[in-house]
Design a protein around this motif. Sequence first.
Motif, PDB file in Angstrom:
ATOM      1  N   GLY A 145       0.817  -1.208   0.000  1.00 27.53           N
ATOM      2  CA  GLY A 145       0.000   0.000   0.000  1.00 27.53           C
ATOM      3  C   GLY A 145       0.848   1.254   0.000  1.00 27.53           C
ATOM      4  N   ALA A 146       1.980   1.196   0.718  1.00 23.08           N
ATOM      5  CA  ALA A 146       2.900   2.336   0.721  1.00 23.08           C
ATOM      6  C   ALA A 146       3.437   2.596  -0.679  1.00 23.08           C
ATOM      7  N   GLN A 147       3.724   1.523  -1.394  1.00 23.36           N
ATOM      8  CA  GLN A 147       4.198   1.685  -2.773  1.00 23.36           C
ATOM      9  C   GLN A 147       3.144   2.340  -3.643  1.00 23.36           C
ATOM     10  N   LEU A 148       1.888   1.976  -3.385  1.00 27.07           N
ATOM     11  CA  LEU A 148       0.833   2.421  -4.277  1.00 27.07           C
ATOM     12  C   LEU A 148       0.225   3.759  -3.866  1.00 27.07           C
ATOM     13  N   VAL A 149       0.193   4.033  -2.547  1.00 27.65           N
ATOM     14  CA  VAL A 149      -0.312   5.327  -2.106  1.00 27.65           C
ATOM     15  C   VAL A 149       0.762   6.409  -2.263  1.00 27.65           C
ATOM     16  N   GLY A 150       2.010   5.980  -2.441  1.00 20.80           N
ATOM     17  CA  GLY A 150       3.103   6.918  -2.624  1.00 20.80           C
ATOM     18  C   GLY A 150       2.858   7.931  -3.726  1.00 20.80           C
ATOM     19  N   PRO A 151       2.417   7.485  -4.916  1.00 25.80           N
ATOM     20  CA  PRO A 151       2.152   8.463  -5.974  1.00 25.80           C
ATOM     21  C   PRO A 151       1.098   9.499  -5.592  1.00 25.80           C
ATOM     22  N   LEU A 152       0.063   9.081  -4.838  1.00 22.45           N
ATOM     23  CA  LEU A 152      -0.955  10.040  -4.408  1.00 22.45           C
ATOM     24  C   LEU A 152      -0.364  11.070  -3.450  1.00 22.45           C
ATOM     25  N   MET A 153       0.361  10.604  -2.449  1.00 26.83           N
ATOM     26  CA  MET A 153       0.973  11.529  -1.500  1.00 26.83           C
ATOM     27  C   MET A 153       1.978  12.436  -2.197  1.00 26.83           C
ATOM     28  N   GLY A 154       2.767  11.840  -3.084  1.00 32.38           N
ATOM     29  CA  GLY A 154       3.740  12.637  -3.823  1.00 32.38           C
ATOM     30  C   GLY A 154       3.075  13.698  -4.669  1.00 32.38           C
ATOM     31  N   GLY A 155       1.965  13.323  -5.317  1.00 31.43           N
ATOM     32  CA  GLY A 155       1.253  14.284  -6.155  1.00 31.43           C
ATOM     33  C   GLY A 155       0.738  15.474  -5.370  1.00 31.43           C
ATOM     34  N   LEU A 156       0.182  15.208  -4.185  1.00 34.32           N
ATOM     35  CA  LEU A 156      -0.315  16.294  -3.341  1.00 34.32           C
ATOM     36  C   LEU A 156       0.819  17.244  -2.945  1.00 34.32           C
ATOM     37  N   PHE A 157       1.958  16.680  -2.568  1.00 36.66           N
ATOM     38  CA  PHE A 157       3.077  17.531  -2.164  1.00 36.66           C
ATOM     39  C   PHE A 157       3.614  18.336  -3.348  1.00 36.66           C
ATOM     40  N   VAL A 158       3.691  17.699  -4.528  1.00 36.60           N
ATOM     41  CA  VAL A 158       4.199  18.402  -5.712  1.00 36.60           C
ATOM     42  C   VAL A 158       3.282  19.566  -6.071  1.00 36.60           C
ATOM     43  N   ASP A 159       1.967  19.333  -6.059  1.00 33.07           N
ATOM     44  CA  ASP A 159       1.021  20.368  -6.485  1.00 33.07           C
ATOM     45  C   ASP A 159       0.855  21.472  -5.449  1.00 33.07           C
ATOM     46  N   LEU A 160       0.852  21.105  -4.164  1.00 33.96           N
ATOM     47  CA  LEU A 160       0.553  22.086  -3.120  1.00 33.96           C
ATOM     48  C   LEU A 160       1.800  22.760  -2.545  1.00 33.96           C
ATOM     49  N   LEU A 161       2.937  22.065  -2.564  1.00 30.91           N
ATOM     50  CA  LEU A 161       4.161  22.610  -1.972  1.00 30.91           C
ATOM     51  C   LEU A 161       5.296  22.581  -2.989  1.00 30.91           C
ATOM     52  N   SER A 162       6.074  21.509  -2.964  1.00 34.25           N
ATOM     53  CA  SER A 162       7.214  21.359  -3.873  1.00 34.25           C
ATOM     54  C   SER A 162       7.588  19.883  -3.913  1.00 34.25           C
ATOM     55  N   TRP A 163       8.224  19.485  -4.994  1.00 39.31           N
ATOM     56  CA  TRP A 163       8.664  18.095  -5.088  1.00 39.31           C
ATOM     57  C   TRP A 163       9.646  17.758  -3.970  1.00 39.31           C
ATOM     58  N   ARG A 164      10.322  18.766  -3.427  1.00 37.12           N
ATOM     59  CA  ARG A 164      11.323  18.524  -2.380  1.00 37.12           C
ATOM     60  C   ARG A 164      10.677  17.962  -1.104  1.00 37.12           C
ATOM     61  N   PHE A 165       9.456  18.376  -0.824  1.00 39.69           N
ATOM     62  CA  PHE A 165       8.783  17.879   0.371  1.00 39.69           C
ATOM     63  C   PHE A 165       8.366  16.419   0.241  1.00 39.69           C
ATOM     64  N   VAL A 166       8.341  15.918  -0.994  1.00 39.05           N
ATOM     65  CA  VAL A 166       7.997  14.518  -1.218  1.00 39.05           C
ATOM     66  C   VAL A 166       8.924  13.594  -0.431  1.00 39.05           C
ATOM     67  N   PHE A 167      10.181  13.995  -0.330  1.00 32.21           N
ATOM     68  CA  PHE A 167      11.174  13.118   0.290  1.00 32.21           C
ATOM     69  C   PHE A 167      11.267  13.293   1.802  1.00 32.21           C
ATOM     70  N   LEU A 168      10.419  14.150   2.347  1.00 30.69           N
ATOM     71  CA  LEU A 168      10.384  14.319   3.802  1.00 30.69           C
ATOM     72  C   LEU A 168       9.175  13.626   4.427  1.00 30.69           C
ATOM     73  N   ILE A 169       8.369  12.943   3.585  1.00 32.63           N
ATOM     74  CA  ILE A 169       7.171  12.257   4.071  1.00 32.63           C
ATOM     75  C   ILE A 169       7.517  11.225   5.128  1.00 32.63           C
ATOM     76  N   ASN A 170       8.690  10.595   4.981  1.00 34.76           N
ATOM     77  CA  ASN A 170       9.009   9.447   5.843  1.00 34.76           C
ATOM     78  C   ASN A 170       9.574   9.829   7.203  1.00 34.76           C
ATOM     79  N   VAL A 171       9.735  11.128   7.489  1.00 31.03           N
ATOM     80  CA  VAL A 171      10.336  11.529   8.761  1.00 31.03           C
ATOM     81  C   VAL A 171       9.501  11.047   9.951  1.00 31.03           C
ATOM     82  N   LEU A 172       8.175  11.196   9.862  1.00 34.79           N
ATOM     83  CA  LEU A 172       7.308  10.790  10.972  1.00 34.79           C
ATOM     84  C   LEU A 172       7.333   9.285  11.208  1.00 34.79           C
ATOM     85  N   PRO A 173       7.136   8.422  10.169  1.00 31.00           N
ATOM     86  CA  PRO A 173       7.202   6.983  10.440  1.00 31.00           C
ATOM     87  C   PRO A 173       8.564   6.520  10.956  1.00 31.00           C
ATOM     88  N   ILE A 174       9.637   7.187  10.540  1.00 34.84           N
ATOM     89  CA  ILE A 174      10.961   6.835  11.071  1.00 34.84           C
ATOM     90  C   ILE A 174      11.025   7.127  12.564  1.00 34.84           C
TER      91      ILE A 174
END
Length: 470
Positions: A145-174
């Motif tokens: 599910g993480a593999q598949l929901v990744g594009p959705l989460m990435g898309g939201l970050f790209v459209d609303l913020l920046s592609w750079r924030f895409v790679f900070l999604i994992n800070v909380l689960p870590i």
Amino acid sequence: MTTFTPLQRLVVSVAILASFVTFLDGTVVNVALPAISRELGGGIVTQQWVVDAYLITLSALILLAGSVSDAYGRVTVMRVGLIAFGAASVAVALAPDPLVLIIARAAQGAAGALLVPSSLALITATMRGEVQSRAIGVWTAFTTGAQLVGPLMGGLFVDLLSWRFVFLINVLPIAVNLILLARLRLPEHQRTARVDWWSGAVCALGLGALVFALIEQERLGWASPAIWIPGIAGILLLALFLLRQRRSAAPLMPLSLFRVRNFAWGNVSTLFVYAALSLNGFVIGVYLQQGPGLSATAAGLASLPITLLMILLSSRAGAWAGRLGPRLFMTAGPLVMAAGALLLLTVADRFDYWWQVLPAMIVLGLGLSLTVAPLTSAILGAIDENRSGIASALNNAVSRVAGLLVVALLSTIVGGALDLEGFHSAAWVTATLFAVGGLVSWLGIRRGPVQVDDPGVDGDAPADAGPRPR
């Protein structure tokens, strides 16, 4: 319905979160690729390298990480991997140019290699039988599910913020997983720390050289010395790696494991199925933005039906496979996915998601739900828990190498451009790979007691362990 003990629930939670970040970052990047290319430049070659830099180190070092996990302890290795992955993610988000981005992605992959084998090894070392099958099903549902929901989460970050924030999604689960790891108390077996670091280096260099040749040949041509020299060097290094595995006292890839029928055939099926999944994920994420012109969020939403079906059905499929055997599921699932890939041929210049893409996503989701948990359970259930770390690493390495190679060949598959014709070509190749994966499972997977040809594979299993599914 089999239930988990409190310790088993904690183990499954830790395993899911540890794998979640690596699977997420492996796919969240797909919808960010057009934005990365617009800001940093480089076209399709840069897009390929952003994906494959991560996969090269992840694929090459995951074998080394599996051996390190067995030698030094799964919890310790997982903790180091989580911290390193978080640091590399920040470096990716701050990258000023393509070169720094690619190097940081390679560092991310190296850290991720420490996480996946350790996480699955925790499950296979603490659970067996139907409980293990269900646990792997739950793990599969959430990590896939993480593999598949990744594009959705990435898309939201790209459209609303920046592609750079895409790679900070994992800070909380870590952060959450580091807290859970502090609560996990498992007896670690005393082991002699014998890790073949030299083989790890040879494997990484061989894969890197070969992938460089496959990606850059579209630009420079096979006749260029800058292509054929690295290509030949990569093949020779990988051959040297395999030769060393036969002679090493502590091999990263114990070839004796492949004498276990379900492990060997299951990994061949994995190669084809995960090559198809990687190709499909890349093409869907990029084409829907560059072709029909969907936003990054809309392109991410396109695969949401697959995610929902995986979460709903994957655990059940794992439990069914534990009772009925994995062969039927591992055969039917990829064939259903092949049909789903062929449905993408209906995509036309006059684009309509609801009639041209959604049916394919539903069929792909059903097939994937039937496939992944039984496939993982069949492969890892065939190997004794004392070697679960290296067995998990091997299977994950196969799936990552499959994705690595198919993305490296993307330009050849789509004919140099990811237009509608290239999209259709990719759909044909995807369907073929899925179908071959199903056929391999039908021919090779069996159910019954383990019959080990090499005492070194399962010879140290306890006498009362009983038969295990193959």
